[in-house]
Motif scaffolding. Structure first.
Motif, PDB file in Angstrom:
ATOM      1  N   ASN A 129      11.525 -15.953 -22.783  1.00 28.05           N
ATOM      2  CA  ASN A 129      10.418 -14.988 -22.826  1.00 28.05           C
ATOM      3  C   ASN A 129       9.033 -15.619 -22.817  1.00 28.05           C
ATOM      4  O   ASN A 129       8.049 -14.950 -23.123  1.00 28.05           O
ATOM      5  N   LYS A 152       5.693 -16.849 -21.092  1.00 27.37           N
ATOM      6  CA  LYS A 152       4.954 -16.582 -19.853  1.00 27.37           C
ATOM      7  C   LYS A 152       3.941 -17.696 -19.640  1.00 27.37           C
ATOM      8  O   LYS A 152       3.215 -18.055 -20.568  1.00 27.37           O
ATOM      9  N   GLY A 190      13.621 -14.290 -19.030  1.00 29.35           N
ATOM     10  CA  GLY A 190      12.269 -13.777 -19.219  1.00 29.35           C
ATOM     11  C   GLY A 190      11.176 -14.816 -19.110  1.00 29.35           C
ATOM     12  O   GLY A 190      10.002 -14.521 -19.320  1.00 29.35           O
ATOM     13  N   ASN A 191      11.545 -16.031 -18.777  1.00 28.25           N
ATOM     14  CA  ASN A 191      10.581 -17.119 -18.637  1.00 28.25           C
ATOM     15  C   ASN A 191      10.123 -17.181 -17.184  1.00 28.25           C
ATOM     16  O   ASN A 191      10.936 -17.025 -16.283  1.00 28.25           O
TER      17      ASN A 191
END
Lengths: 135, 145
Positions: free
Chosen positions: A37, A39, A94-95
């Motif tokens: 996750n 960003k 989610g990265n």
């Protein structure tokens, strides 16, 4: 006259700051390549510099059309900003760190930094030449 | 914003990846351990990565002109893999049940090898980042030469 002697190197200094910050951001992106996750972020500076040149509030009066534009952009106001990339395609976890892009950006940034260092050295060299009356 | 902040960021990743490597090594080493201190077979362990946030104290907000960059990565937790144990038939094994089945650890060596490669590559990427930063920092001493 003397007030403006370091005007040019002021911009270079700000660009160096931006480059330094960009390296930190890239290092952070690379270090979080396996973090779920996460960003990635990037540094925006060039657009701010462009805006500063184009939308400078103070304009000098020109009495002849051959006069050059001399705008006080105000290098001290320029600041790089960190922006999170949230809308790119993410991986399963989610990265959204793209390791190749980051490595390339890092190499580009180092070259850019070295260029700025060289420019700033030349700039001081020119000032020295002027002080020594070209001797 | 410290002078060598980039080094600290990449360094945190080196630490995290090394810990991941340690855990993988532990998993592989215990791939056949049927009895641990709890009397149960060994359970595969996993590391969880989390972002080291730049949650600055209020005083730091005042002193930093730059917007906050992260501070790298950290291992938030080492968890145990809850997937079922592998069952092996071996009546001569001292840890077998009354039907002759032994519960073996849920370690998949192939999975561990892939994880290990991933950790190595991440480690290398961060070493490259450190070297790039080192060149930059050394170059900055050339200003005014």
């Amino acid at each position: 006259m003397l007030k403006n002697i370091f005007m040019h190197s002021g911009y270079l200094e700000k660009a160096l700051d931006a480059s330094w910050l960009r390296n930190e951001v890239i290092a952070n992106n690379i270090s979080n390549v396996d973090t779920p996750n996460f960003k990635s972020s990037r540094v925006e500076f060039e657009s701010a510099l462009k805006d500063a040149f184009e939308n400078s509030g103070i304009k000098m009066k020109k009495t002849d059309k051959k006069h050059m534009d001399m705008q006080d952009v105000g290098a001290h106001d320029l600041k790089p900003s960190v922006v999170k990339k949230v809308n790119t395609a993410a991986r399963m976890d989610g990265n959204n760190v793209d390791i190749e892009t980051e490595q390339l950006d890092m190499v580009k940034n180092v070259i850019y930094y070295n260029l700025l260092i060289q420019k700033i050295g030349k700039e001081f060299g020119r000032i020295k030449t002027a002080i020594n009356e070209g001797k | 914003m410290g002078f060598l902040n980039s080094m600290n960021i990449s360094g945190s990743a080196l630490t995290a990846q090394r810990l991941r490597m340690d855990v993988i090594a532990e998993n592989i080493a215990n791939a056949n351990t049927t009895r641990t201190a709890t009397g149960q077979p060994y359970r595969r362990r996993l590391v969880l990565f989390g972002e080291r946030n730049a949650k600055l104290p209020f005083s730091d907000y005042l002193s930093t002109a730059q917007s906050a960059v992260g501070k790298g990565v950290r291992v938030t937790q080492i968890i145990e893999d809850e997937s079922p144990m592998k069952i092996m038939y071996d009546p001569s094994h001292p840890d077998c049940d009354e039907n002759g089945y032994v519960r073996m650890p849920n370690v998949d060596t192939v999975k561990e090898m892939i994880d290990m490669m991933s950790a190595t590559r991440s480690y290398e990427a961060n070493v490259t980042a450190i070297n790039a930063f080192k060149n930059m920092a050394m170059k900055s001493f050339d200003i005014g030469k």
